[in-house]
Motif scaffolding. Structure first.
Motif, PDB file in Angstrom:
ATOM      1  N   SER A  70       0.826  -1.211   0.000  1.00  0.00           N
ATOM      2  CA  SER A  70       0.000   0.000   0.000  1.00  0.00           C
ATOM      3  C   SER A  70       0.859   1.258   0.000  1.00  0.00           C
ATOM      4  CB  SER A  70      -0.921  -0.008   1.229  1.00  0.00           C
ATOM      5  OG  SER A  70      -1.743  -1.151   1.240  1.00  0.00           O
ATOM      6  N   ALA A  71       1.936   1.263   0.797  1.00  0.00           N
ATOM      7  CA  ALA A  71       2.774   2.461   0.913  1.00  0.00           C
ATOM      8  C   ALA A  71       3.517   2.752  -0.377  1.00  0.00           C
ATOM      9  CB  ALA A  71       3.755   2.293   2.071  1.00  0.00           C
ATOM     10  N   VAL A  72       4.113   1.714  -0.986  1.00  0.00           N
ATOM     11  CA  VAL A  72       4.901   1.934  -2.205  1.00  0.00           C
ATOM     12  C   VAL A  72       3.994   2.280  -3.384  1.00  0.00           C
ATOM     13  CG1 VAL A  72       6.571   0.906  -3.795  1.00  0.00           C
ATOM     14  CG2 VAL A  72       6.697   0.392  -1.352  1.00  0.00           C
ATOM     15  N   ALA A  73       2.747   1.763  -3.372  1.00  0.00           N
ATOM     16  CA  ALA A  73       1.808   2.097  -4.452  1.00  0.00           C
ATOM     17  C   ALA A  73       1.555   3.596  -4.526  1.00  0.00           C
ATOM     18  CB  ALA A  73       0.490   1.349  -4.245  1.00  0.00           C
ATOM     19  N   ASN A 104      -5.143   2.933   0.514  1.00  0.00           N
ATOM     20  CA  ASN A 104      -5.772   2.644  -0.780  1.00  0.00           C
ATOM     21  C   ASN A 104      -6.500   3.878  -1.312  1.00  0.00           C
ATOM     22  OD1 ASN A 104      -4.879   0.028  -0.532  1.00  0.00           O
ATOM     23  ND2 ASN A 104      -6.864  -0.836  -0.027  1.00  0.00           N
ATOM     24  N   GLY A 105      -7.195   4.566  -0.407  1.00  0.00           N
ATOM     25  CA  GLY A 105      -7.882   5.792  -0.798  1.00  0.00           C
ATOM     26  C   GLY A 105      -6.914   6.863  -1.281  1.00  0.00           C
ATOM     27  N   VAL A 106      -5.743   6.925  -0.643  1.00  0.00           N
ATOM     28  CA  VAL A 106      -4.739   7.930  -1.017  1.00  0.00           C
ATOM     29  C   VAL A 106      -4.261   7.724  -2.446  1.00  0.00           C
ATOM     30  CG1 VAL A 106      -2.391   8.743  -0.540  1.00  0.00           C
ATOM     31  CG2 VAL A 106      -4.001   8.396   1.342  1.00  0.00           C
ATOM     32  N   TYR A 107      -4.119   6.454  -2.885  1.00  0.00           N
ATOM     33  CA  TYR A 107      -3.596   6.273  -4.237  1.00  0.00           C
ATOM     34  C   TYR A 107      -4.665   6.012  -5.291  1.00  0.00           C
ATOM     35  CZ  TYR A 107      -3.381   1.145  -3.192  1.00  0.00           C
ATOM     36  OH  TYR A 107      -3.657  -0.148  -2.849  1.00  0.00           O
ATOM     37  N   GLN A 151       4.005   5.519  -6.785  1.00  0.00           N
ATOM     38  CA  GLN A 151       4.139   5.169  -8.199  1.00  0.00           C
ATOM     39  C   GLN A 151       3.455   6.204  -9.091  1.00  0.00           C
ATOM     40  OE1 GLN A 151       6.239   2.598  -8.855  1.00  0.00           O
ATOM     41  NE2 GLN A 151       6.366   2.696  -6.614  1.00  0.00           N
ATOM     42  N   THR A 152       4.112   6.528 -10.191  1.00  0.00           N
ATOM     43  CA  THR A 152       3.545   7.487 -11.147  1.00  0.00           C
ATOM     44  C   THR A 152       2.982   6.809 -12.388  1.00  0.00           C
ATOM     45  OG1 THR A 152       5.736   7.784 -12.162  1.00  0.00           O
ATOM     46  CG2 THR A 152       5.118   9.300 -10.381  1.00  0.00           C
ATOM     47  N   ASP A 153       3.374   5.560 -12.634  1.00  0.00           N
ATOM     48  CA  ASP A 153       2.846   4.785 -13.757  1.00  0.00           C
ATOM     49  C   ASP A 153       1.584   4.055 -13.298  1.00  0.00           C
ATOM     50  OD1 ASP A 153       3.631   3.347 -16.550  1.00  0.00           O
ATOM     51  OD2 ASP A 153       2.790   1.887 -15.160  1.00  0.00           O
ATOM     52  N   LEU A 154       0.519   4.137 -14.080  1.00  0.00           N
ATOM     53  CA  LEU A 154      -0.772   3.593 -13.665  1.00  0.00           C
ATOM     54  C   LEU A 154      -0.700   2.088 -13.404  1.00  0.00           C
ATOM     55  CD1 LEU A 154      -3.794   3.878 -13.153  1.00  0.00           C
ATOM     56  CD2 LEU A 154      -4.167   3.701 -15.631  1.00  0.00           C
ATOM     57  N   LYS A 155      -0.141   1.322 -14.349  1.00  0.00           N
ATOM     58  CA  LYS A 155      -0.097  -0.124 -14.177  1.00  0.00           C
ATOM     59  C   LYS A 155       0.865  -0.526 -13.065  1.00  0.00           C
ATOM     60  CE  LYS A 155      -0.371  -2.977 -17.642  1.00  0.00           C
ATOM     61  NZ  LYS A 155      -0.100  -3.677 -18.929  1.00  0.00           N
ATOM     62  N   ALA A 180       0.031  -2.724  -9.769  1.00  0.00           N
ATOM     63  CA  ALA A 180       0.835  -3.894  -9.414  1.00  0.00           C
ATOM     64  C   ALA A 180       1.186  -3.882  -7.932  1.00  0.00           C
ATOM     65  CB  ALA A 180       2.098  -3.940 -10.265  1.00  0.00           C
ATOM     66  N   TYR A 181       1.626  -2.737  -7.422  1.00  0.00           N
ATOM     67  CA  TYR A 181       1.945  -2.658  -5.994  1.00  0.00           C
ATOM     68  C   TYR A 181       0.690  -2.811  -5.136  1.00  0.00           C
ATOM     69  CZ  TYR A 181       6.937  -1.687  -6.141  1.00  0.00           C
ATOM     70  OH  TYR A 181       8.291  -1.818  -6.303  1.00  0.00           O
ATOM     71  N   SER A 182      -0.422  -2.322  -5.649  1.00  0.00           N
ATOM     72  CA  SER A 182      -1.688  -2.538  -4.947  1.00  0.00           C
ATOM     73  C   SER A 182      -1.974  -4.027  -4.798  1.00  0.00           C
ATOM     74  CB  SER A 182      -2.824  -1.850  -5.712  1.00  0.00           C
ATOM     75  OG  SER A 182      -4.079  -2.215  -5.194  1.00  0.00           O
ATOM     76  N   SER A 183      -1.667  -4.808  -5.840  1.00  0.00           N
ATOM     77  CA  SER A 183      -1.886  -6.251  -5.771  1.00  0.00           C
ATOM     78  C   SER A 183      -1.051  -6.896  -4.673  1.00  0.00           C
ATOM     79  CB  SER A 183      -1.549  -6.903  -7.118  1.00  0.00           C
ATOM     80  OG  SER A 183      -2.457  -6.507  -8.114  1.00  0.00           O
ATOM     81  N   ILE A 184       0.156  -6.393  -4.467  1.00  0.00           N
ATOM     82  CA  ILE A 184       1.000  -6.929  -3.395  1.00  0.00           C
ATOM     83  C   ILE A 184       0.312  -6.734  -2.049  1.00  0.00           C
ATOM     84  CG2 ILE A 184       3.197  -6.640  -2.176  1.00  0.00           C
ATOM     85  CD1 ILE A 184       4.432  -5.842  -4.892  1.00  0.00           C
TER      86      ILE A 184
END
Length: 499
Positions: free
Chosen positions: A293-296, A424-427, A299-303, A307-311
């Motif tokens: 969640s934190a690293v997501a 999750n809301g933040v990103y 991220q500036t690239d959408l995909k 991907a980090y969200s999936s982690i």
């Protein structure tokens, strides 16, 4: 379970997509149109074969068939209980939608004569993982799926894709060797690796702990849990979007499925509670949830953000496994089902945006909701479900996981789930707000819109699969008669020996 029914449906559900790859390759040399429809028909028939097992599973029965003389001393077996059926159903359904989606997405891509056969090979491997009746058969299909999906990861053949594919392949080999080592130890100590007559390890020993770690590495690598997640954020952005949807929505869950099997059907709650090994899973789950969640957010690239969200989301699933109680298991299995729907929707939406606009950076998505309202509506529903906004399906699984954490006396994980939802809301929320209310550079406040709102939307081949999945984010959270939740409850009771 009432009894075991001998039935060849699971065998055909696995063999059909595998056998179809051969004629598909030759069809592709003749006509792209025939190729596309052939792949769709095969995926549809596979889903139909899986769905045909529902009456037997609903009745509480198990489908079983064994081929003892194949691959001695283990043989090969197929066994469909409620857990395997649930994952096979959602996997084959989303695969069908992704094949339909691929019809337009891949029409301008190169090497489609390679893409479609390996897409079906991956399908056969994935369905094989969840419908087999023993650990060795699971291992064979697990490796087939992993190697076939490597070709999907490197499909673009760019330097970034080849580098991501190499990392994925190396970790796949390491995970496969660890998994095989765990299976050999299990067979040596228990004399069986079968699910239908599995035996629990009698006590803790160095060898039993080694098997536990081996399974954690083998299945945890595929799940993308910390610290085995390093392949995932590189592989998802470079793969074609329908493949990304399957990698994140479905294939990650095969690792979770394998871990569920070994934790509850070979180690057992009693042993894990006695020696405390489940705390290893709890700690890794907490790190994975927070890290993803934190690293997501950064991220500036959408995909890559997806991907980090999936982690982080796989951390939820590991948490449900580690809490060792019924409510947590219900939330865990329902989240496997729900996340497959939510994340596939998000990757499909991202694919449409990239295909139609060429925009990948999140900063470039201002005002895109005016150009692509249907796509961004689906993205919004799935994103809100991922955050856990009621009455969407992500809310249901998080509630059960929270109750399970309280049942286990682990209230700190309830706090972690709340913090993760906020992250999750933040990103996700800034993407949604910018898409519908942001203004592109050069667009003045009172300027007239000079394009049709639907001008950049994709064709129905891409929109319909995405709309169907977005619709299910509402259905499986809102309706009181929720067959996905019922299947999750049945599967949880079965794993705990109560069904």
């Amino acid at each position: 379970m009432k009894e075991q029914i001998i039935n060849y449906l699971p065998v055909w559900a696995v063999l059909l997509p595998l056998m179809a790859t051969i004629p598909l390759y030759f069809i592709e040399q003749k006509s792209a149109k025939i190729r596309d429809w052939f792949a769709i028909v095969v995926a549809a028939l596979t889903f139909g074969l899986v769905a045909a097992m529902y009456p037997t599973i609903k009745a509480g029965e198990v489908i079983f068939i064994e081929f003892p003389r194949i691959f001695p001393p283990f043989g090969m077996s197929f066994r469909v209980d409620v857990l395997g059926f649930t994952l096979a159903l959602i996997s084959s359904f989303i695969w069908l939608l992704c094949v339909i989606y691929s019809k337009e997405y891949m029409c301008h891509e190169h090497a489609c004569n390679r893409y479609y056969p390996f897409l079906l090979l991956s399908l056969g491997g994935c369905i094989g993982v969840v419908l087999t009746g023993d650990l060795f058969s699971l291992f064979l299909f697990f490796e087939l799926m992993s190697l076939a999906s490597y070709v999907l990861v490197v499909h673009e053949e760019t330097p970034a894709a080849m580098q991501a594919g190499y990392k994925y392949l190396m970790l796949t080999l390491v995970g496969g060797l660890a998994l095989f080592f765990g299976i050999v130890i299990t067979y040596e100590l228990l004399g069986t690796v079968s699910f239908h007559n599995s035996a629990f390890f009698e006590g803790a020993s160095g060898l039993v702990f080694t098997a536990f770690i081996a399974y954690l590495i083998g299945f945890g690598m595929k799940m993308g849990i910390f610290p085995l997640h390093v392949w995932l954020p590189d592989a998802h952005p470079v793969a074609p979007s329908p493949a990304s949807a399957l990698l994140s929505g479905i294939m990650l869950k095969t690792g979770a499925y394998g871990l569920l099997r070994v934790v509850y059907q070979f180690f057992g709650i009693e042993l894990l509670t006695k020696v405390g090994w489940h705390h290893i899973l709890l700690v890794l789950a907490g790190i994975t949830i927070f890290l993803g969640s934190a690293v997501a957010i950064a991220q500036t690239d959408l995909k890559r953000r997806l991907a980090y969200s999936s982690i982080g989301q796989m951390g939820y699933i590991l948490l449900g496994i580690a809490l060792l109680n019924e409510n947590a298991l219900i939330g865990d299995i329902f989240h496997i089902f729900s996340h497959a729907i939510m994340k596939s929707t998000l990757f499909m939406a991202a694919g449409i945006i990239i295909l139609k606009t060429g925009k990948r950076k999140i900063s470039e998505l201002k005002g895109i909701g005016k150009e692509m309202p249907i796509t961004m509506f689906c993205f919004t529903l799935a994103a809100l479900a991922m955050i856990g906004i009621p009455p969407l399906n992500g809310y249901v699984s998080k509630i059960f996981l929270s109750i399970g954490a309280l049942d286990a006396g682990q209230s700190v994980y309830v706090l972690l789930l709340i913090i993760s939802s906020l992250m999750n809301g933040v990103y996700y929320l800034p993407i949604i707000v910018a898409a519908f209310f942001g203004k592109e550079e050069g667009e003045h406040e009172h300027s007239e819109v000079k394009y049709s709102p639907l001008f950049k939307e994709a064709s129905l081949y891409m929109l319909i699969p995405m709309l169907v999945l977005a619709f299910f984010t509402i259905v499986f959270g809102l309706l009181p008669s929720n067959f996905a939740l019922e299947l999750s409850e049945m599967a949880a009771k079965m794993l705990l020996g109560r069904g």
